[in-house]
Design a protein around this motif. Structure first.
Motif, PDB file in Angstrom:
ATOM      1  N   PHE A 141       0.784  -1.230  -0.030  1.00 43.12           N
ATOM      2  CA  PHE A 141       0.104   0.072   0.022  1.00 43.12           C
ATOM      3  C   PHE A 141       0.796   1.270  -0.140  1.00 43.12           C
ATOM      4  CE2 PHE A 141      -2.786  -3.489   1.544  1.00 43.12           C
ATOM      5  CZ  PHE A 141      -3.853  -2.999   0.642  1.00 43.12           C
ATOM      6  N   LYS A 142       2.176   1.190   0.644  1.00 43.75           N
ATOM      7  CA  LYS A 142       3.070   2.220   0.625  1.00 43.75           C
ATOM      8  C   LYS A 142       3.531   2.410  -1.014  1.00 43.75           C
ATOM      9  CE  LYS A 142       6.902   4.230   2.790  1.00 43.75           C
ATOM     10  NZ  LYS A 142       7.793   4.261   3.915  1.00 43.75           N
ATOM     11  N   LYS A 143       3.857   1.508  -1.700  1.00 44.02           N
ATOM     12  CA  LYS A 143       4.132   1.513  -3.137  1.00 44.02           C
ATOM     13  C   LYS A 143       2.943   2.321  -4.115  1.00 44.02           C
ATOM     14  CE  LYS A 143       7.140  -2.500  -3.454  1.00 44.02           C
ATOM     15  NZ  LYS A 143       6.920  -3.720  -3.876  1.00 44.02           N
ATOM     16  N   LEU A 144       1.747   2.040  -3.560  1.00 39.24           N
ATOM     17  CA  LEU A 144       0.453   2.414  -4.273  1.00 39.24           C
ATOM     18  C   LEU A 144      -0.086   3.744  -3.722  1.00 39.24           C
ATOM     19  CD1 LEU A 144      -1.719  -0.956  -4.365  1.00 39.24           C
ATOM     20  CD2 LEU A 144      -0.428   0.122  -6.317  1.00 39.24           C
ATOM     21  N   LYS A 145       0.725   4.254  -2.705  1.00 42.75           N
ATOM     22  CA  LYS A 145       0.451   5.565  -2.103  1.00 42.75           C
ATOM     23  C   LYS A 145      -0.920   5.502  -1.584  1.00 42.75           C
ATOM     24  CE  LYS A 145       3.825   8.235  -4.898  1.00 42.75           C
ATOM     25  NZ  LYS A 145       4.110   7.587  -6.205  1.00 42.75           N
ATOM     26  N   LYS A 146      -1.379   4.595  -0.777  1.00 42.43           N
ATOM     27  CA  LYS A 146      -2.465   4.312  -0.106  1.00 42.43           C
ATOM     28  C   LYS A 146      -2.181   4.313   1.428  1.00 42.43           C
ATOM     29  CE  LYS A 146      -5.228   4.753  -3.852  1.00 42.43           C
ATOM     30  NZ  LYS A 146      -6.248   5.642  -3.836  1.00 42.43           N
ATOM     31  N   GLU A 147      -2.982   4.929   2.313  1.00 44.93           N
ATOM     32  CA  GLU A 147      -2.811   4.755   3.570  1.00 44.93           C
ATOM     33  C   GLU A 147      -3.962   3.759   4.197  1.00 44.93           C
ATOM     34  OE1 GLU A 147      -0.722   5.428   7.029  1.00 44.93           O
ATOM     35  OE2 GLU A 147      -0.433   6.455   5.093  1.00 44.93           O
ATOM     36  N   PRO A 148      -3.601   2.752   4.416  1.00 46.56           N
ATOM     37  CA  PRO A 148      -4.506   1.708   5.091  1.00 46.56           C
ATOM     38  C   PRO A 148      -4.605   2.045   6.641  1.00 46.56           C
ATOM     39  CG  PRO A 148      -2.122   0.738   5.205  1.00 46.56           C
ATOM     40  CD  PRO A 148      -2.106   1.860   4.432  1.00 46.56           C
ATOM     41  N   TYR A 149      -5.965   1.637   7.183  1.00 51.47           N
ATOM     42  CA  TYR A 149      -6.139   1.823   8.642  1.00 51.47           C
ATOM     43  C   TYR A 149      -5.460   0.341   9.076  1.00 51.47           C
ATOM     44  CZ  TYR A 149      -8.676   2.165  12.861  1.00 51.47           C
ATOM     45  OH  TYR A 149      -8.797   2.195  14.182  1.00 51.47           O
ATOM     46  N   VAL A 150      -4.546   0.501  10.253  1.00 48.14           N
ATOM     47  CA  VAL A 150      -3.919  -0.624  10.425  1.00 48.14           C
ATOM     48  C   VAL A 150      -4.330  -0.782  11.959  1.00 48.14           C
ATOM     49  CG1 VAL A 150      -1.544  -1.627  11.170  1.00 48.14           C
ATOM     50  CG2 VAL A 150      -2.001  -0.330   8.879  1.00 48.14           C
TER      51      VAL A 150
ATOM     52  N   ASP B 139      -1.298 -13.168  -0.573  1.00 46.45           N
ATOM     53  CA  ASP B 139      -2.475 -12.740  -1.407  1.00 46.45           C
ATOM     54  C   ASP B 139      -2.621 -11.222  -1.861  1.00 46.45           C
ATOM     55  OD1 ASP B 139      -4.097 -15.386  -0.709  1.00 46.45           O
ATOM     56  OD2 ASP B 139      -4.298 -14.653   1.153  1.00 46.45           O
ATOM     57  N   THR B 140      -2.023 -10.495  -0.760  1.00 48.14           N
ATOM     58  CA  THR B 140      -1.840  -9.077  -1.232  1.00 48.14           C
ATOM     59  C   THR B 140      -0.739  -8.844  -2.164  1.00 48.14           C
ATOM     60  OG1 THR B 140      -2.679  -8.393   1.146  1.00 48.14           O
ATOM     61  CG2 THR B 140      -1.425  -6.771  -0.022  1.00 48.14           C
ATOM     62  N   VAL B 141       0.368  -9.331  -1.965  1.00 46.10           N
ATOM     63  CA  VAL B 141       1.441  -9.165  -2.962  1.00 46.10           C
ATOM     64  C   VAL B 141       0.893  -9.846  -4.215  1.00 46.10           C
ATOM     65  CG1 VAL B 141       3.732 -10.164  -3.585  1.00 46.10           C
ATOM     66  CG2 VAL B 141       3.260  -9.131  -1.227  1.00 46.10           C
TER      67      VAL B 141
ATOM     68  N   TYR C 299      -1.202  -7.514  -6.180  1.00 47.85           N
ATOM     69  CA  TYR C 299      -0.484  -6.258  -6.585  1.00 47.85           C
ATOM     70  C   TYR C 299       0.180  -6.710  -7.709  1.00 47.85           C
ATOM     71  CZ  TYR C 299       3.311  -2.790  -6.751  1.00 47.85           C
ATOM     72  OH  TYR C 299       4.070  -1.729  -6.985  1.00 47.85           O
ATOM     73  N   GLU C 300       0.851  -7.701  -8.008  1.00 49.66           N
ATOM     74  CA  GLU C 300       1.517  -8.233  -8.974  1.00 49.66           C
ATOM     75  C   GLU C 300       0.920  -8.463 -10.181  1.00 49.66           C
ATOM     76  OE1 GLU C 300       3.832 -11.423  -7.359  1.00 49.66           O
ATOM     77  OE2 GLU C 300       5.610 -10.047  -6.614  1.00 49.66           O
ATOM     78  N   ASN C 301      -0.548  -9.018  -9.822  1.00 49.62           N
ATOM     79  CA  ASN C 301      -1.391  -9.244 -11.263  1.00 49.62           C
ATOM     80  C   ASN C 301      -2.474  -8.235 -11.522  1.00 49.62           C
ATOM     81  OD1 ASN C 301      -3.819  -9.681  -9.497  1.00 49.62           O
ATOM     82  ND2 ASN C 301      -3.516 -11.799  -9.512  1.00 49.62           N
ATOM     83  N   GLY C 302      -2.272  -6.995 -10.729  1.00 52.81           N
ATOM     84  CA  GLY C 302      -3.021  -5.633 -10.982  1.00 52.81           C
ATOM     85  C   GLY C 302      -4.352  -5.867 -10.429  1.00 52.81           C
ATOM     86  N   THR C 303      -5.002  -6.741  -9.776  1.00 60.72           N
ATOM     87  CA  THR C 303      -6.190  -7.127  -9.096  1.00 60.72           C
ATOM     88  C   THR C 303      -6.278  -6.081  -8.061  1.00 60.72           C
ATOM     89  OG1 THR C 303      -6.016  -9.368  -9.393  1.00 60.72           O
ATOM     90  CG2 THR C 303      -7.825  -8.688  -7.861  1.00 60.72           C
ATOM     91  N   ILE C 304      -5.352  -5.766  -7.441  1.00 64.74           N
ATOM     92  CA  ILE C 304      -5.553  -4.717  -6.339  1.00 64.74           C
ATOM     93  C   ILE C 304      -5.877  -3.314  -6.850  1.00 64.74           C
ATOM     94  CG2 ILE C 304      -3.280  -3.931  -6.067  1.00 64.74           C
ATOM     95  CD1 ILE C 304      -3.470  -4.244  -2.894  1.00 64.74           C
ATOM     96  N   LEU C 305      -5.463  -3.041  -8.097  1.00 63.88           N
ATOM     97  CA  LEU C 305      -5.742  -1.730  -8.936  1.00 63.88           C
ATOM     98  C   LEU C 305      -7.116  -1.578  -9.164  1.00 63.88           C
ATOM     99  CD1 LEU C 305      -2.741  -1.617 -11.366  1.00 63.88           C
ATOM    100  CD2 LEU C 305      -2.703  -0.447  -9.188  1.00 63.88           C
TER     101      LEU C 305
END
Length: 135
Positions: A64-73, A113-115, A118-124
């Protein structure tokens, strides 16, 4: 002798009553923690249930840091009720391990799952990010 048996019977009944009250309290507490998890997930776009020392959690947060998105942790190891929240997560998603990542209320999974997403673009797609303009 009958008096002794009567007292033993009262003692057994008292122990059963105490045990039953503890169970109902723990059931109520578990229900509250499950409600807390569900409310947290529905109240934030990205939620990560994490432990501060966990390398897999750091790996998921890095996406999420790479995506410049701030998650609620939620750092479960820094909360007094972290173990109970982890139990509620286990009940909800079938896994007790951390991290557990949610995007817009949908359970994504753990670190791998998260990585992978990210790698396959699903997270986008899940985050509604246009890879040509937003990254």
């Amino acid at each position: 002798m009958a008096t002794a048996w009567r007292w033993l019977g009262f003692a057994v009944l008292a122990m059963v009553a105490v045990k039953a009250s503890r169970l109902s309290l723990s059931d109520a507490s578990a229900a509250k923690k499950l409600a807390f998890v569900k409310k947290t997930v529905s109240s934030h776009g990205i939620v990560i249930f994490s432990k501060s020392y966990c390398p897999y959690c750091r790996r998921a947060k890095a996406v999420f840091k790479k995506l410049k998105k701030e998650p609620y942790v939620l750092e479960l190891d820094q909360r007094g009720d972290g173990s109970e929240i982890q139990d509620a997560l286990s009940e909800m998603v079938g896994r007790r391990a951390v991290p557990q990542v949610f995007i817009h209320g949908k359970h994504l999974g753990g670190s791998d799952d998260t990585v992978e997403a990210y790698e396959n673009g699903t997270i986008l797609t899940l985050l509604d990010i246009d890879s040509t303009n937003d990254l």
